[in-house]
Design an enzyme around this catalytic site. Structure first.
Site, PDB file in Angstrom:
ATOM      1  CG  ASN A  43      -1.840   1.153   1.307  1.00  0.00           C
ATOM      2  OD1 ASN A  43      -1.787   2.053   0.460  1.00  0.00           O
ATOM      3  ND2 ASN A  43      -2.719   1.158   2.300  1.00  0.00           N
ATOM      4  NE  ARG A  96      -6.061   1.661  -0.307  1.00  0.00           N
ATOM      5  CZ  ARG A  96      -6.108   2.796   0.377  1.00  0.00           C
ATOM      6  NH1 ARG A  96      -5.029   3.231   0.986  1.00  0.00           N
ATOM      7  NH2 ARG A  96      -7.216   3.477   0.468  1.00  0.00           N
ATOM      8  CG  HIS A 156     -13.239   3.144   2.927  1.00  0.00           C
ATOM      9  ND1 HIS A 156     -13.990   4.171   3.458  1.00  0.00           N
ATOM     10  CD2 HIS A 156     -11.967   3.391   3.289  1.00  0.00           C
ATOM     11  CE1 HIS A 156     -13.193   5.007   4.102  1.00  0.00           C
ATOM     12  NE2 HIS A 156     -11.956   4.556   4.019  1.00  0.00           N
ATOM     13  NE  ARG A 206     -10.488  12.659   3.608  1.00  0.00           N
ATOM     14  CZ  ARG A 206     -10.343  11.335   3.529  1.00  0.00           C
ATOM     15  NH1 ARG A 206     -11.389  10.542   3.634  1.00  0.00           N
ATOM     16  NH2 ARG A 206      -9.154  10.817   3.329  1.00  0.00           N
ATOM     17  CD  GLU A 261      -9.051  -1.310   3.995  1.00  0.00           C
ATOM     18  OE1 GLU A 261      -8.658  -0.921   5.117  1.00  0.00           O
ATOM     19  OE2 GLU A 261      -9.379  -0.540   3.091  1.00  0.00           O
TER      20      GLU A 261
END
Ligand code: ADP
Length: 396
Positions: free
Chosen positions: A7, A90, A179, A240, A383
């Site tokens: 990743n 990823r 996601h 955010r 993940e």
């Protein structure tokens, strides 16, 4: 087969070496400050963590150090690089081009590059990581696993914005969602817990981490999700804003004398839980402050949970009901207060959280009462394992 999962960010690179037969993590680690100075934290299974400060002028240098540690006499877990059967990468944005994971051929890399526009902070970094691995491990098959792919099953009514249609046809402005690897992994497990047949199931996955999104999974497929063209839309997140009235952007720019990109920076990095609470983005700090009587901290927890619940309600409407609401990721797996607050808003769906069952962290568990009309479930996401599984499936 041993699969290396990568990743790669702009100045960091996370990795795990996974044995796909046992699904055991053989080693994992993180390269930080790539292009600045460089630090590698490497954790081999069953041995102590090692921290190595070493120059990493490029991502290729970082990958090279990782490969050296993986095969090191003392800290290593394999005797030769030949043992790595495949690498799973990823990739954040696959646009409309990628609805599933894919082998990374030169043609595919070009197509990913064409999506750079849509994720300028992430995709170029992902590509740098892929190229570094290709250079150092020529001949080893590489697979790209996209954050957006799972959501490519969304219908037009869910992914189109109420904007001039030509923005979609000319620039690809639409909802993509993120996601996806986590929503897919967690919803698959929820389907198993619901009896194993995807057909007829209606699941809402709440992936609540620093970045957070909700996904409506009907018959095992994503039909709507809260993040949009970018990961800024939807829930109130760590830093955010999530959904706001778009007119606020111009209003704040004028009031605070900020440029457009300065306002966007505020929305991405200084808003959400951190901006609202004035405490920070970590939910542990938020809970501690709330317990000490900090009103703003409690209000922030309520704003966050209310937004999650609103999305669950919307997706209940989208799917004609809900069979399971799943909590996952850092906050979803660890924060029982947030799960309880979300659950309180879901009574209209017949969902009841059992306080005693909810008093847990990081384990798979049904947290709703026995008489709850739909299940509330905590399912830890993974993940990296999902990427390793996808990689093996394609390579085989
Ligand atoms: P990301 O992958 O988006 O960085 P994670 O899924 O790792 O995020 O979630 C990180 C967040 O999880 C932290 O910011 C923190 O708010 C929350 N978190 C982690 N552990 C706990 C805990 N024990 N209690 C409450 N929140 C936690």
């Amino acid at each position: 087969m041993k699969v290396l999962v990568i990743n790669c960010g702009s100045s960091s690179l996370k990795y795990q070496l996974i044995d796909s037969e046992t699904e055991e993590v053989l080693a994992k680690g993180l390269c930080e400050r790539i292009g600045i100075d460089g630090r590698l934290t490497h954790k081999p299974e069953g041995k102590d963590k090692v921290v190595i400060d070493a120059a990493m002028p490029t991502h290729t240098a970082a990958v090279s150090l990782v490969l050296k540690e993986l095969t090191d006499k003392e800290n290593g877990v394999i005797s030769s690089l030949d043992e790595i059967g495949a690498v799973g990468h990823r990739v954040v944005h696959g646009g409309e081009k990628f609805a599933c994971s894919t082998l990374l051929t030169d043609e595919v890399l070009k197509a990913i590059e064409e999506c750079n526009d849509l994720a300028p902070l992430h995709n170029p970094a992902n590509l740098i990581g892929i190229n570094a691995c290709k250079e150092l491990m020529p001949g080893v098959p590489m697979v790209g696993v996209f954050d957006t792919a799972f959501h490519q099953t969304m219908p037009k009514k869910a992914y189109l914005y109420g904007l001039p249609y030509e923005y979609y046809t000319k620039y690809g402005v639409r909802r993509y969602g993120f996601h996806g690897t986590s929503h897919s992994f967690v919803s698959k497990r929820a389907i198993e817990l619901l009896g194993g047949k995807a057909e007829g199931t209606r699941i809402v996955v709440c992936h609540l981490g620093n970045g957070a999104s909700v996904c409506a999974v009907k018959d095992g497929k994503s039909i709507d999700t809260s993040m949009g063209l970018t990961p800024l839309e939807g829930l109130v997140m760590g830093t955010r804003s999530g959904d706001i009235d778009p007119a606020i952007i111009e209003f704040i720019a004028q009031k605070e004398n900020l440029t457009l990109s300065e306002v966007m920076n505020v929305l991405n990095k200084k808003s959400g839980v951190e901006g609202l609470s004035g405490i920070g983005s970590d939910f542990r700090d938020l809970e501690n402050a709330a317990n000490e009587g900090n009103e703003q901290a409690r209000t922030t927890q309520e704003v966050f949970s209310y937004r999650v619940a609103k999305y669950v309600g919307a997706y209940a409407a989208a799917m004609g009901g809900v069979d399971a609401v799943v909590f996952t990721a850092g906050i979803g797996e660890n924060d029982s207060v947030i799960r309880k607050l979300v659950g309180e808003h879901l009574a209209f769906l017949g969902i009841k959280i059992d306080d005693e069952k909810n008093n847990c962290r990081g384990v798979e568990r049904i947290i709703s009462t026995d008489d709850s009309k739909a299940l509330a479930i905590l399912i830890p996401t993974n993940e990296e394992l999902a990427i390793a599984r996808e990689t093996v499936a394609l390579v085989k």
